[in-house]
Design an enzyme around this catalytic site. Sequence first.
Site, PDB file in Angstrom:
ATOM      1  N   TYR A 229     -33.387  14.520 -38.913  1.00 61.39           N
ATOM      2  CA  TYR A 229     -32.383  14.839 -39.715  1.00 61.39           C
ATOM      3  C   TYR A 229     -30.952  15.211 -38.889  1.00 61.39           C
ATOM      4  O   TYR A 229     -31.088  15.541 -38.039  1.00 61.39           O
ATOM      5  CB  TYR A 229     -32.582  16.294 -40.337  1.00 61.39           C
TER       6      TYR A 229
ATOM      7  N   THR B 241     -21.511  -4.606 -46.676  1.00 61.61           N
ATOM      8  CA  THR B 241     -22.884  -4.398 -46.519  1.00 61.61           C
ATOM      9  C   THR B 241     -23.308  -4.786 -45.384  1.00 61.61           C
ATOM     10  O   THR B 241     -22.277  -5.386 -44.548  1.00 61.61           O
ATOM     11  CB  THR B 241     -23.719  -5.122 -47.548  1.00 61.61           C
TER      12      THR B 241
ATOM     13  N   LYS C 250     -26.154  -8.757 -45.636  1.00 63.04           N
ATOM     14  CA  LYS C 250     -25.808 -10.191 -46.144  1.00 63.04           C
ATOM     15  C   LYS C 250     -25.719 -11.257 -45.033  1.00 63.04           C
ATOM     16  O   LYS C 250     -26.432 -11.313 -44.172  1.00 63.04           O
ATOM     17  CB  LYS C 250     -24.963 -10.132 -47.097  1.00 63.04           C
TER      18      LYS C 250
END
Length: 411
Positions: A45, A222, A225
């Site tokens: 975390y 992104t 891609k």
Amino acid sequence: MDKQIEKLLNKEAKRQNGGIELIASENYPSKETRAVCSSIAIAKYAEGYPGRRYYGGCENIDGIERLAQERAKKLFGCAYANVQPHSGSQANFAAYKALLNLGDRVLSLQLNDGGHLTHGSPVSFSSKLYDFHFYDLGIDARLDYDLIARRLDEVNPHLFLAGYSAYPYEIDFKRLREVIDSHNAQSQTHAYFMVDMAHIAGIIAAKLTQNPVDYADIVTSTTHKTLRGPRGGLILSNRLDLAKKIDSAIFPYAQGGPLENIIAGKAVAFREDASPKFVKYMTKVLENTKACNDELSRRGAKVSGTENHLFLLDVLTSFGIDGKTAQAELESIGITTNKNTIHGETLPPARASGIRIGFAAATTRGCSKKQAMQIAGLIYDCLTRAKPKKDLRKAVEKIADSWKDVNDLSF
Ligand SMILES: *Cc1c(COP(=O)(O)O)cnc(C)c1O
């Protein structure tokens, strides 16, 4: 291993290996990237940012995230990077939050012409939270910069958005900056300039097209891609005055704990993207895309032409079928594409008049220019029903068999 999952994964690898992947948004990250994504960083975390986390024990995770940030900044030549967005959509969600108040006006491309759901679609959060207006393409299906200038004056947006999912031509980011600047000089409302480079980030990283980071206030992307990294998002800017706003728009506004294993994978991919080998790869992607487009055109099909990693094939005009049918026909011989609306669309989006074809994934597996032309022939023969499907399926398998195994794609 969990037998049920193992069985499905094996079947998926078989599907990927046995077919030709032409969905323009897909790609295969390297083995090295994938290994890091399943590393023990998955167990930590780390809410917050390097050096200012909400949890203890983050010293190594800080190192990983800083490396990813530094590599992203170097790759795109910018002053700020946020590598935490879980996806491109999350990156856009945060970018809007960083720059806008609820209900502010956004000017983006008409969705039928290649925009993304998060660019104001009625089914996306974007249209519920902000007031989206749209610009059209010119009659040649290209960006019309004079038309955009007029729309800016009509709409007076708080944000202008460029960067698309199905636009096959180069985008003149410099010209857009000039158009927005001259609009801003005489408008009461200041328009920010945002670019969503999700599709073309790899071409930009390879320096084969204009870099929007040089012109836009904020750039989202992104990483999976053309950039060929793990599935995820990215936000870049040269406006250090926006850094705090962007950071807090991702965490705590939009997301909780970052996926540090994926961030490690992004770091590995950014390193690969910065190498001469990646420039060679991206050059090949552009060549293959053009070779397939040109061969379809030579055979008489109506194609968009291409200046990047994708093009649109108008299957309604070319073959008298809709995009949905064309997608299914091609899938039945092992070629994966997606139906896509085209400029001046006459059919509902669920049917669409075209399909979108891209070569980022196939080129990663080793597609040559000759094979890209062969693939054009297979698409043509399939959609004109010129040859039996089982012969076409065999020809697809032969090409796919000549390529590397998807589980073994080393950089
Ligand atoms: C793919 C894409 C996105 C969204 O990416 P996800 O990771 O699927 O959320 C956003 N914008 C554009 C232009 C895209 O092509």
